[in-house]
Design a protein around this motif. Structure first.
Motif, PDB file in Angstrom:
ATOM      1  N   PHE A 190       0.838  -1.204   0.000  1.00  0.00           N
ATOM      2  CA  PHE A 190       0.000   0.000   0.000  1.00  0.00           C
ATOM      3  C   PHE A 190       0.873   1.253   0.000  1.00  0.00           C
ATOM      4  N   HIS A 191       1.988   1.193   0.741  1.00  0.00           N
ATOM      5  CA  HIS A 191       2.904   2.326   0.817  1.00  0.00           C
ATOM      6  C   HIS A 191       3.489   2.650  -0.551  1.00  0.00           C
ATOM      7  N   ALA A 192       3.716   1.624  -1.355  1.00  0.00           N
ATOM      8  CA  ALA A 192       4.296   1.822  -2.682  1.00  0.00           C
ATOM      9  C   ALA A 192       3.266   2.297  -3.708  1.00  0.00           C
ATOM     10  N   LEU A 193       2.003   2.302  -3.350  1.00  0.00           N
ATOM     11  CA  LEU A 193       0.940   2.706  -4.270  1.00  0.00           C
ATOM     12  C   LEU A 193       0.946   4.220  -4.425  1.00  0.00           C
ATOM     13  N   GLU A 194       1.134   4.689  -5.642  1.00  0.00           N
ATOM     14  CA  GLU A 194       1.162   6.123  -5.913  1.00  0.00           C
ATOM     15  C   GLU A 194      -0.258   6.672  -6.049  1.00  0.00           C
ATOM     16  N   THR A 195      -0.449   7.900  -5.591  1.00  0.00           N
ATOM     17  CA  THR A 195      -1.769   8.520  -5.734  1.00  0.00           C
ATOM     18  C   THR A 195      -2.128   8.717  -7.211  1.00  0.00           C
ATOM     19  N   ALA A 196      -1.117   8.878  -8.066  1.00  0.00           N
ATOM     20  CA  ALA A 196      -1.386   8.991  -9.495  1.00  0.00           C
ATOM     21  C   ALA A 196      -1.980   7.698 -10.047  1.00  0.00           C
ATOM     22  N   GLN A 197      -1.540   6.569  -9.487  1.00  0.00           N
ATOM     23  CA  GLN A 197      -2.089   5.284  -9.912  1.00  0.00           C
ATOM     24  C   GLN A 197      -3.559   5.174  -9.524  1.00  0.00           C
ATOM     25  N   VAL A 198      -3.885   5.620  -8.315  1.00  0.00           N
ATOM     26  CA  VAL A 198      -5.278   5.592  -7.866  1.00  0.00           C
ATOM     27  C   VAL A 198      -6.127   6.498  -8.753  1.00  0.00           C
ATOM     28  N   ALA A 199      -5.602   7.675  -9.103  1.00  0.00           N
ATOM     29  CA  ALA A 199      -6.335   8.583  -9.992  1.00  0.00           C
ATOM     30  C   ALA A 199      -6.563   7.941 -11.353  1.00  0.00           C
ATOM     31  N   ALA A 200      -5.576   7.182 -11.827  1.00  0.00           N
ATOM     32  CA  ALA A 200      -5.714   6.495 -13.116  1.00  0.00           C
ATOM     33  C   ALA A 200      -6.816   5.435 -13.051  1.00  0.00           C
ATOM     34  N   TRP A 201      -6.944   4.744 -11.902  1.00  0.00           N
ATOM     35  CA  TRP A 201      -8.047   3.784 -11.742  1.00  0.00           C
ATOM     36  C   TRP A 201      -9.391   4.487 -11.913  1.00  0.00           C
ATOM     37  N   VAL A 202      -9.534   5.649 -11.278  1.00  0.00           N
ATOM     38  CA  VAL A 202     -10.787   6.395 -11.355  1.00  0.00           C
ATOM     39  C   VAL A 202     -11.069   6.814 -12.799  1.00  0.00           C
ATOM     40  N   GLN A 203     -10.026   7.235 -13.508  1.00  0.00           N
ATOM     41  CA  GLN A 203     -10.208   7.636 -14.900  1.00  0.00           C
ATOM     42  C   GLN A 203     -10.742   6.489 -15.745  1.00  0.00           C
ATOM     43  N   VAL A 204     -10.175   5.292 -15.539  1.00  0.00           N
ATOM     44  CA  VAL A 204     -10.593   4.141 -16.342  1.00  0.00           C
ATOM     45  C   VAL A 204     -12.023   3.735 -16.000  1.00  0.00           C
ATOM     46  N   VAL A 205     -12.290   3.561 -14.706  1.00  0.00           N
ATOM     47  CA  VAL A 205     -13.630   3.112 -14.293  1.00  0.00           C
ATOM     48  C   VAL A 205     -14.691   4.146 -14.647  1.00  0.00           C
ATOM     49  N   GLY A 206     -14.359   5.422 -14.538  1.00  0.00           N
ATOM     50  CA  GLY A 206     -15.319   6.475 -14.832  1.00  0.00           C
ATOM     51  C   GLY A 206     -15.380   6.867 -16.295  1.00  0.00           C
ATOM     52  N   ASP A 207     -14.485   6.240 -17.122  1.00  0.00           N
ATOM     53  CA  ASP A 207     -14.431   6.566 -18.550  1.00  0.00           C
ATOM     54  C   ASP A 207     -14.269   8.067 -18.748  1.00  0.00           C
ATOM     55  N   LEU A 208     -13.305   8.630 -18.023  1.00  0.00           N
ATOM     56  CA  LEU A 208     -13.063  10.066 -18.057  1.00  0.00           C
ATOM     57  C   LEU A 208     -12.011  10.415 -19.099  1.00  0.00           C
ATOM     58  N   ALA A 209     -12.089  11.615 -19.643  1.00  0.00           N
ATOM     59  CA  ALA A 209     -11.084  12.061 -20.612  1.00  0.00           C
ATOM     60  C   ALA A 209      -9.736  12.291 -19.933  1.00  0.00           C
ATOM     61  N   HIS A 210      -9.786  12.742 -18.680  1.00  0.00           N
ATOM     62  CA  HIS A 210      -8.553  13.000 -17.944  1.00  0.00           C
ATOM     63  C   HIS A 210      -8.676  12.419 -16.539  1.00  0.00           C
ATOM     64  N   ALA A 211      -7.551  11.994 -15.985  1.00  0.00           N
ATOM     65  CA  ALA A 211      -7.547  11.477 -14.619  1.00  0.00           C
ATOM     66  C   ALA A 211      -7.732  12.622 -13.632  1.00  0.00           C
ATOM     67  N   PRO A 212      -8.381  12.377 -12.497  1.00  0.00           N
ATOM     68  CA  PRO A 212      -8.463  13.413 -11.459  1.00  0.00           C
ATOM     69  C   PRO A 212      -7.062  13.821 -11.004  1.00  0.00           C
ATOM     70  N   ILE A 213      -6.973  15.002 -10.429  1.00  0.00           N
ATOM     71  CA  ILE A 213      -5.677  15.481  -9.922  1.00  0.00           C
ATOM     72  C   ILE A 213      -5.226  14.592  -8.768  1.00  0.00           C
ATOM     73  N   PRO A 214      -4.012  14.023  -8.834  1.00  0.00           N
ATOM     74  CA  PRO A 214      -3.531  13.216  -7.709  1.00  0.00           C
ATOM     75  C   PRO A 214      -3.023  14.113  -6.586  1.00  0.00           C
ATOM     76  N   TRP A 215      -3.305  13.714  -5.333  1.00  0.00           N
ATOM     77  CA  TRP A 215      -2.840  14.508  -4.201  1.00  0.00           C
ATOM     78  C   TRP A 215      -1.344  14.348  -4.017  1.00  0.00           C
ATOM     79  N   SER A 216      -0.654  15.451  -3.749  1.00  0.00           N
ATOM     80  CA  SER A 216       0.779  15.415  -3.419  1.00  0.00           C
ATOM     81  C   SER A 216       1.104  16.666  -2.625  1.00  0.00           C
ATOM     82  N   MET A 217       2.159  16.589  -1.827  1.00  0.00           N
ATOM     83  CA  MET A 217       2.648  17.749  -1.088  1.00  0.00           C
ATOM     84  C   MET A 217       4.113  17.519  -0.753  1.00  0.00           C
ATOM     85  N   GLY A 218       4.828  18.609  -0.580  1.00  0.00           N
ATOM     86  CA  GLY A 218       6.273  18.494  -0.413  1.00  0.00           C
ATOM     87  C   GLY A 218       6.736  18.079   0.960  1.00  0.00           C
TER      88      GLY A 218
END
Length: 335
Positions: A115-143
């Motif tokens: 789970f630690h190795a799972l990137e938030t961008a990967q989770v956003a990509a899942w949502v894009q595929v399942v939702g048949d979206l043109a673009h993936a949602p913005i993945p959360w990140s902070m410095g």
């Protein structure tokens, strides 16, 4: 994109099954961030666009409000985890624990590393595929997320960190006792203070001799030697309370904790003592601006704790009190 959905759903199901397979560290996903992630996995498996988008939004907001990255969140929850393993290793060496308990903890850490190795961008990509979206949602990140109380190299196999993790639990405790260093006693339980007074010993002047005596007494407590209960008395505003708080800030990394008890709550002292007895940390019960009237029930409760009863006083607890008067019970001229 429809032909890709079964692959994504199967990947999501794999993570959901790993979550359900946790034997000891299921509490990692009990926090709002973890709960939101669980709901997101369930929504993705249902292949509902609306549910997936709403769940992703909730997860994103939970991370943003906590100012956590996904990785720092997981490490923080492991560091504070209160479960059968973290409780047991506070008093027993790993070699003395039931082998099944150690194996379960090892297995859970291996699962959590995935789970630690799972990137938030990967989770956003899942949502894009399942939702048949043109673009993936913005993945959360902070410095710079808030510092984690205990860290380890993410690339290291987490199965190998078990001895160091056990030592962390042994020194810093688990649950609220690990998360906070200052508590108050309210409504029959310990309540953590998120932002305690940050005063440090090097900021205080005068009181050199009493300060050194108090430091020595506190070090004796931390090292497992007999330590004395202490009354600090003197004029108002001379730094008595600040000295006690500064001791806590100095030695909290060594397992020192402070429980502030109001005079009205002193009748609960025996209950507080029993609550702290089994913990591996050392505790200062701090009573500020102490004084009593005659036949005060709070004085009787304090007297029982200080002088002892049929129950032995915990060796990991001392009482530090401050007062503007040397004699705690109010005296009258007729006395």
């Amino acid at each position: 994109m429809a032909e890709v959905i079964p692959t994504v759903v199967a990947e999501v199901q794999g993570y959901y099954q790993r979550m359900e397979a946790l034997l000891l560290y299921r509490g990692v996903f009990d926090h709002p961030i973890g709960q939101a992630f669980r709901t997101l996995l369930e929504a993705l498996q249902s292949e509902s666009t609306t549910a997936a988008l709403r769940a992703y939004s909730d997860w994103f907001q939970a991370l943003a409000e906590a100012r956590e990255t996904w990785a720092s969140y997981l490490q923080r929850q492991i560091a504070y985890a209160d479960n059968a393993f973290s409780q047991a290793v506070q008093t027993l060496e790993l070699k003395h624990l039931p082998p099944a308990l150690v194996q379960a903890a090892t297995q859970d850490l291996a699962l959590l590393q995935q789970f630690h190795a799972l990137e938030t961008a990967q989770v956003a990509a899942w949502v894009q595929v399942v939702g048949d979206l043109a673009h993936a949602p913005i993945p959360w990140s902070m410095g710079n997320p808030p510092p984690v109380p205990w860290t380890w190299e993410a690339a290291t196999p987490w199965t190998s960190i078990l001895p160091a993790l056990a030592q962390h639990y042994r020194q810093q405790g688990v649950g609220r006792l690990a998360q906070y260093r200052v508590f108050t006693w309210q409504a029959g339980d310990l309540q953590g203070i998120a932002h305690p007074d940050p005063v440090r010993l090097d900021q205080l002047t005068a009181y050199d001799h009493p300060r050194q005596q108090l430091i020595q007494n506190t070090l004796a407590l931390l090292q497992g030697y007999p330590a004395l209960n202490v009354l600090l008395y003197g004029s108002r505003g001379t730094g008595k309370s600040s000295l006690v708080k500064a001791l806590l800030n100095e030695y909290a990394p060594q397992g020192l904790r402070l429980v502030e008890v109001a005079k009205a709550e002193l009748v609960a002292l025996p209950q507080i003592m029993e609550r702290l007895r089994a913990a591996p940390q050392k505790f200062i019960i701090f009573v500020d601006d102490l004084s009593f009237e005659e036949d005060d029930d709070a004085f009787k409760a304090l007297k029982v704790v200080l002088e002892g009863s049929v129950t032995a006083r915990p060796q990991n607890v001392v009482v530090y009190a401050t007062s503007n008067r040397r004699h705690l019970v109010r005296e009258y001229f007729s006395d």
